[in-house]
Motif scaffolding. Structure first.
Motif, short mmCIF file in Angstrom:
data_model
loop_
_atom_site.label_atom_id
_atom_site.label_comp_id
_atom_site.label_asym_id
_atom_site.label_seq_id
_atom_site.Cartn_x
_atom_site.Cartn_y
_atom_site.Cartn_z
N ARG A 3 1.26 -1.02 -0.27
CA ARG A 3 0.15 -0.31 0.14
C ARG A 3 1.26 0.86 0.33
NH1 ARG A 3 -2.53 -2.71 5.59
NH2 ARG A 3 -3.61 -4.38 4.49
N PRO A 33 1.84 5.35 -0.44
CA PRO A 33 1.35 6.24 0.06
C PRO A 33 1.13 7.87 -1.34
CG PRO A 33 3.77 6.78 0.39
CD PRO A 33 3.15 5.33 0.18
N ALA A 90 -2.67 -0.90 -2.54
CA ALA A 90 -3.65 0.06 -2.42
C ALA A 90 -2.45 1.27 -3.17
CB ALA A 90 -4.38 0.56 -1.10
N VAL A 125 -2.41 5.81 0.21
CA VAL A 125 -3.30 5.28 1.08
C VAL A 125 -2.31 6.79 2.71
CG1 VAL A 125 -3.29 2.94 0.72
CG2 VAL A 125 -1.14 4.09 2.15
N LEU A 126 -1.81 7.42 2.37
CA LEU A 126 -2.42 8.05 3.00
C LEU A 126 -0.44 8.22 4.42
CD1 LEU A 126 -5.04 10.32 3.15
CD2 LEU A 126 -3.22 10.53 1.36
N TYR A 127 -1.18 7.42 4.28
CA TYR A 127 -0.81 6.53 6.13
C TYR A 127 0.80 6.14 5.97
CZ TYR A 127 -1.16 1.59 5.75
OH TYR A 127 -1.26 0.15 5.26
N GLY A 128 1.58 6.07 4.54
CA GLY A 128 3.17 5.80 4.51
C GLY A 128 3.49 4.40 3.58
N ASP A 178 3.34 0.85 3.12
CA ASP A 178 2.73 -0.81 3.97
C ASP A 178 3.11 -2.07 3.38
OD1 ASP A 178 1.86 -1.93 5.40
OD2 ASP A 178 0.25 -1.37 5.93
N ASN A 211 8.54 5.92 5.26
CA ASN A 211 7.47 7.06 4.29
C ASN A 211 7.69 6.25 3.08
OD1 ASN A 211 8.66 9.72 6.06
ND2 ASN A 211 7.49 8.23 6.70
#
Lengths: 345, 345, 345, 345
Positions: free
Chosen positions: C157, C159, C238, C241-244, C246, C283
């Motif tokens: 996933r 970012p 994905a 996803v913004l959160y990093g 993954d 990141n």
């Protein structure tokens, strides 16, 4: 003892006391809570209601007068422990005494003597010794998994802001007693030895109100120590740390190392769009050691019913008090304090 | 300085030295490795081959004679640092000196003076200050994220068995120098202050061979300290721990806490049918701080080319040596040692 | 091949391309970067400057014309891979081709054929196969530590918000190609087999702009699969996803399980007064797999110089493209797609 | 309901049943356990002894005959759930029914109808919905902390070897029922929607004994799904995994992600001289979800006494059964199964 069910009374219905009382009400086989006492009538009444007890007391002598009471949990402020315990022993009541055991070694000795004379069980409530992880660590050590123990490092940092009654160290024994009693006991347990020398440094970093009137007050402490069997120890303790209840311990051996300590409140990790992941820090000793309290209470009942020594003895309680006193003396006089029998040098 | 590319020579091609040399060979912009020197001809030859250098030296004076050399990395045993550094400065060479800076404060002062007089950069190689996580921790502290610093706790435990040459503490300065120099520097950096008092306890738990001839030798040490600004500190250090290279640090502030330290060698978790999950422990400082060494080398070159002070100064190097000496004195004389300027009391 | 140093040219100086180029400039023994090319003159010029190359190209034919170039890294948009690779092979250049290998299986076959005919090495850049943790996981599997592989689950996933050029799945092959190519390759590698059936579900959750014109576009996908050897597989992917970044993988065997994947950017844990502890999420793939890229580049050079097959072959590249195509067909037609040789049914 | 204390009887004193019974004996306020029943006289007798009940039953009708029983816990094999529940409802007993609710949707409907007609509470025992971490995750989702839910991924892998009675999927509903019922319910709960399409792949990897006679039996399953509100889902389940009880869940949203799941049995980390650190894997759902069972039981009592709907309804139970059936159909016929109302297409 022919009884198969122990009737227990709580003296001092504060936070720790009520944890025990709730356990004895519902989760400790072969025991039940039968009475509650607190100098505050309001507290006593509230406790009785929660515990579904019909009555309550504000004078502990009334509790000791009850023939139906087999054992008492002493969870009052420390300075009353000795008086109550000695009297309870005299009435033949078994005793589970919250930590710290007492204010002084002399008090501890009187409590121990009274219990011996009257043949009652006296257990000091170092509940970490009943925590499943601490128990497993001890088992691994005893099984030789890390070789010989070299050094134990333990810290307890609590979120609670020190109360004004704690400011006078000569009366409260300070954070070494309030939070680090547990670390002290863990170091003794895991090294299998007693403290020999202690050097501690204290400082007041978070309680400006106390500074003028109580220059000796400290809310943060670092301590290093040697043990009678040659081990080394490190402790750091703090009150009012805000970020959570942080209790961890490490045991370094000649062939390995054990880390102990859960710092999470639950198993949720929240990852957000600031690219930080967040976990809730463990909030309190009450949740962290909830199961340990229950195991402790169960074991206390078992020790009484099986007429065997408790797993945490009066000696353990006394040595923790002695070490607290050594630490406080070290802080006050800025010197290394040596522990020799019951004496500090 | 008009040059845009720094020519660097390595003096002492052991493990740490070669980390720097490999960086300068390939990963440090605006610099290149041009010469290598080691008293062992075999080592020097092997290093030259790996670095694709046509020649090598066994006498460091030959390196200092080279006009094309702008800077030297001193990575010899500690006792030679002073002599080489002073001479290198006299020849106008910039210096990146491995830790510990020297054996004594007096040596540190001579090195510092020589660098000042001859206008060369003298950087001491506390590479943790360049580790991304340590840098981030420092940034968070400086940004006030944890309020005021109260206490710093740091440990370094290394897997290497102490070599016989370390047994004589008066010559080796012991594990406080070899492994805890980094902890000492981290405590100074994160508290933003100097050590004021030190009390250390040492013991030999893993090296029975040394016991008879070198009763002062220790392979495990615990130390607590106060700082000039009122902060507290705790250090524990060990050699020969077997389970891995364990370097962690915590910074406790009035409003929060920072934990630092990676103890995993990789990101593999193996779960097996014994219902144990396993992770490989970090093997060595060489992998853990590989990127930190590179960042350190890059910054050294930048400091020289930009004619600005290095991020780790001779003063930092000296204060670490002084604290090591204080710790060793404390262990030997079993007393609290006070640091006053360059003196120990 | 008699040469001992490989001269490498970069075609396509975007983010992934420049990672390779920086490695070849400084961190890959026995190789050097000698030329750079990008259709954007600005990009090409910037790249040349950073790489300290005197010139740059905007037409890749010029690069292929250079006799001094032994090998090319193809890091252009996927649709140009085939054309460039076939031509490069014709000129006798070895090829390191970024993933996805191409848009179609037919293109992959043409590339493979060209490489075979002209006797050049063609390696597809699935850098995770060179990541130390992935390598260790593969070693543990091959050593039988978890018994027989049953199921592999992998997720990537990212970012980054999908770029508009990705909206047309028929031209971009979508997130299955852009981010899940790696998961697909990991499943093949860890199961030791090829995909047999694929069922994927896609949806657009984060790109409302694309909905009207590109109803087939998806930014999130879940896929399950069976393998030719009977293993099972799960993938989720994905974008935005913004959160990093993954990327994790699990390999479940009959006797154990391996978890893979680092989600932390550094080793700092910040505990604050809101009783939350925070860790920076990883990141980007650029930091997470930085060392893997280097190991991949080193191994490519070794394969060429040692005249041995590359560790990731054209067949691996083709099978990933085929599986991507199967997944996209499955999403579009909402059906299970069977893979049979090079064909989808 | 005027009563303030609920009298509860256990029907089926196996592992899950006894967890409830122990809770009702001691840890659920406003309730008590008054009877126990099991077809095995030995089991029933042992349960009665442990629960300090004077008698026990082997015929559940006897339990339903007791006027003093207000509620029953149904923890028998799944195939008896419907019959017992319908009869219990007819006698006016409230019902806490273990998962899976029943074998078929038709049974679920009959149970639901009976409960409605007779005005009794019928709660299905998806205890994860009462686990503190799952509850917190749901709260974070509902508070919008991760934006809109996009995908939920959940796995349950259990250490228990499948029992021979499970081999006939048509009678046992297989691992999808036995272990993945929880995952199915979590996906419904966290997405806030029902399953729309399901595609599952099953395989038998660990039970060679079953292969010949029960070719449909699977002990490992991967499933992907779409939901009525457009969300995506992934499940993987396994029995006999040996390495522990592995239950984790992730909720991916448009603005973040939540990871759920504790895989550690305690908080001990053991680092040994093989440079591996070891942690004990979570052993069983019984310890992992012990507190969740208690919270579930407490909430069941509260729902009855407060005359409010239970937090997990018959509809929830039915939809899980329907999804299990869809999954098993998908595995058997190797096709995507669509869920439409109570029907599978």
């Amino acid at each position: 003892m022919e009884k198969t069910k122990l009737s227990v009374a709580l003296i001092g219905s504060g936070r720790a006391g009520m944890i025990h009382a709730r356990n004895f009400r519902s989760s400790v086989p072969f025991a039940r809570i039968v009475a509650v006492c607190d100098v505050s009538e309001e507290n006593a009444a509230a406790a009785a209601k929660e515990l579904e007890l019909e009555t309550y007391f504000t004078d502990y002598h009334k509790v000791l007068d009850m023939d139906t009471v087999d054992a008492v949990i002493i969870a009052t402020p420390t300075k009353y422990h000795c008086e109550i315990a000695v009297e309870a022993a005299g009435r033949g009541k078994h005793i589970l005494c919250e930590k710290p055991m007492a204010m002084t070694v002399e008090e501890c000795n009187r409590m121990d003597e009274a219990a011996r004379i009257h043949g009652v069980t006296l257990q000091v409530a170092f509940m970490r010794r009943f925590d499943a992880s601490f128990v497993e660590a001890k088992r691994l050590i005893d099984a030789g998994e890390i070789g010989d123990v070299v050094m134990v490092r333990s810290n307890t940092r609590g979120p609670s802001i020190p109360k004004p009654w704690m400011y006078d160290i000569s009366k409260s024994n300070g954070p070494l007693a309030e939070v680090c009693s547990h670390d002290i006991d863990s170091l003794r347990w895991f090294t299998g030895a007693d403290f020999k020398t202690v050097f501690a440094i204290g400082g007041n970093y978070r309680c400006p109100d106390a500074k003028k009137e109580f220059p000796d007050f400290y809310d943060n402490v670092v301590l290093n120590a040697s043990f009678t069997n040659g081990c080394q120890g490190l402790i750091d303790g703090a009150q009012g740390v805000l970020y959570g209840y942080d209790a961890r311990c490490e045991i370094l051996g000649t062939k390995g190392c054990i880390y102990l300590g859960n710092t999470r409140e639950n198993s949720v990790t929240l990852c957000k769009s600031d690219m930080q992941r967040r976990e809730e820090y463990n909030n309190s000793w009450r949740t962290l050691f909830r199961d340990a309290y229950r195991a402790e209470d169960i074991d206390f009942v078992a020790a009484v019913l099986e007429e065997r020594p408790p797993r945490v003895t009066a000696y353990d309680g006394k040595m923790a008090v002695l070490t607290v006193n050594a630490g406080n003396l070290s802080i006050r006089e800025k010197r290394i304090v040596e522990i020799d029998g019951d004496c500090l040098r």
